[in-house]
Write a protein that holds these residues in place. Structure first.
Motif, PDB file in Angstrom:
ATOM      1  N   HIS A  64      -7.769   6.994  -4.409  1.00 41.74           N
ATOM      2  CA  HIS A  64      -7.250   5.754  -4.984  1.00 41.74           C
ATOM      3  C   HIS A  64      -5.905   6.059  -5.632  1.00 41.74           C
ATOM      4  CE1 HIS A  64      -6.955   2.118  -7.472  1.00 41.74           C
ATOM      5  NE2 HIS A  64      -7.876   1.592  -6.674  1.00 41.74           N
ATOM      6  N   ASP A  96      -5.102  -2.120   5.942  1.00 39.00           N
ATOM      7  CA  ASP A  96      -6.542  -1.869   5.872  1.00 39.00           C
ATOM      8  C   ASP A  96      -6.790  -0.491   6.480  1.00 39.00           C
ATOM      9  OD1 ASP A  96      -9.284  -1.678   6.707  1.00 39.00           O
ATOM     10  OD2 ASP A  96      -9.482  -3.844   6.564  1.00 39.00           O
ATOM     11  N   SER A 111      -9.718   1.027   6.901  1.00 41.33           N
ATOM     12  CA  SER A 111     -11.138   1.227   7.221  1.00 41.33           C
ATOM     13  C   SER A 111     -11.342   1.985   8.528  1.00 41.33           C
ATOM     14  CB  SER A 111     -11.876  -0.119   7.265  1.00 41.33           C
ATOM     15  OG  SER A 111     -11.305  -0.997   8.203  1.00 41.33           O
ATOM     16  N   THR A 146       0.837  -1.194   0.000  1.00 39.35           N
ATOM     17  CA  THR A 146       0.000   0.000   0.000  1.00 39.35           C
ATOM     18  C   THR A 146       0.878   1.251   0.000  1.00 39.35           C
ATOM     19  OG1 THR A 146      -0.214  -0.408   2.389  1.00 39.35           O
ATOM     20  CG2 THR A 146      -2.114  -0.890   1.019  1.00 39.35           C
ATOM     21  N   SER A 151      -3.573   5.232   0.701  1.00 40.42           N
ATOM     22  CA  SER A 151      -4.564   5.330  -0.369  1.00 40.42           C
ATOM     23  C   SER A 151      -5.124   3.949  -0.689  1.00 40.42           C
ATOM     24  CB  SER A 151      -3.921   5.912  -1.628  1.00 40.42           C
ATOM     25  OG  SER A 151      -3.380   7.185  -1.387  1.00 40.42           O
ATOM     26  N   HIS A 152      -6.290   3.927  -1.302  1.00 40.13           N
ATOM     27  CA  HIS A 152      -6.854   2.678  -1.794  1.00 40.13           C
ATOM     28  C   HIS A 152      -6.057   2.214  -3.014  1.00 40.13           C
ATOM     29  CE1 HIS A 152     -10.353   2.980   0.819  1.00 40.13           C
ATOM     30  NE2 HIS A 152     -10.469   4.248   0.454  1.00 40.13           N
TER      31      HIS A 152
END
Length: 312
Positions: free
Chosen positions: A289, A276, A278, A206, A233-234
């Motif tokens: 993204h 993650d 979230s 990531t 970032s995603h």
């Protein structure tokens, strides 16, 4: 980004006077906060910030520089060891109500999971701390970067002297002042056709854009959550993804050479470094993204090297 919960705050930034740290300080100033920067005097902070010179490894020096000052928030950009964390706890415990430590994805170096890791995978309250290790040895510290950060988090987590946050930052890309030389490593090899050494079974990781991590740290400063939080970032990236963006900028084609042992190129990993994010998003921060910024980030870094702006 989430909303700003606070008004004008007194914020102390330790170190962090280059790369995303400099962007962070500029954002805090633009938001109207009173910013004090503490460093050893190697470089001055952006205009508008108060500058205090002290060695954060020298407790007496730090206490003397701070005198009777207090802050709403401290953002520690350069805490690498449990010794530094212990000094910070003693010095800033009476001086702040909130402490934000810039940590790293490398705290997960022992987590071998195919799934993106959440914060609970490394609970700093359960991490053993050993301040007798040779943390002052640069070679030892470089070889134990993740462990140093892990133990520093543990110091802040145990019987905390203040509310603390450990921002576990993904690998950072972008900026015309990228001093790491990692993008340039690939650009030079792609231009010349020199092989790019990657491990067998190279894994994704990531990432976060330099501007986005500055946004996230500035946002975190005015929130009230505590504990570890992943920041990225995603959209994980592979070495091939990064090289493809570099190829667009410099021409040529990356030639990958898989190696079983020995040194490999940066941004290549024998295990996944997927996090993650979230928790951060539940708290109110919306990450972009990687596809939204990768081309721009690579162009900035490549052109900085070509123009001689990037520090190595």
């Amino acid at each position: 980004m989430g909303s700003d919960k606070g008004g004008e705050l007194g914020i102390c930034v330790i170190g962090g006077n280059r790369y995303f740290g400099r962007r962070l300080i500029s954002r805090l100033l633009r938001s109207g906060h009173r910013v004090t920067v503490v460093n050893r005097g190697s470089s001055r902070p952006p205009a508008g910030a108060t500058h205090l010179m002290a060695d954060r490894d020298d407790e007496d020096s730090l206490n003397a520089a701070l005198a009777s000052r207090t802050f709403d928030v401290v953002i520690d950009q350069v805490c690498y060891t449990p010794r530094q964390a212990e000094i910070a706890r003693r010095v800033f415990g009476p001086r702040t109500r909130r402490y934000v430590m810039t940590s790293t994805v490398e705290v997960y170096e022992y987590e071998h999971s195919p799934l993106p890791v959440r914060e609970e995978a490394v609970d700093p309250r359960s991490v053993p701390v050993d301040t007798t290790l040779p943390w002052d040895d640069p070679d030892f510290l470089d070889a134990h970067y993740g462990e140093g950060k892990r133990q520093a988090e543990a110091v802040f987590a145990r019987d905390p002297a203040f509310s603390y946050v450990a921002v576990r930052v993904a690998h950072v890309l972008g900026g015309d002042d990228d001093f790491t030389g990692r993008v340039d490593h690939y650009a030079r090899r792609i231009r010349s056709g020199e092989p790019v050494r990657v491990p067998v079974g190279n894994q994704p990781a990531t990432y976060v854009y330099v501007e986005e991590i500055a946004d996230f740290l500035a946002w975190t400063a005015v929130q009230d959550f505590t504990g570890p939080v992943n920041a990225h970032s995603h959209g994980p990236l592979t070495t091939s993804d990064i090289c493809a963006a570099i190829e667009t900028e410099v021409g040529g084609k990356a030639v990958f050479h898989e190696v079983e042992d020995g040194e490999t190129s940066p941004f290549s990993f024998t295990r996944s470094y997927g996090m993650d994010n979230s928790r951060a998003e539940r708290l109110g921060f919306a990450f972009r993204h990687t596809s939204d910024w990768l081309a721009q980030a690579i162009a900035e870094a490549v052109h900085a090297t070509q123009d001689g702006k990037g520090e190595r």
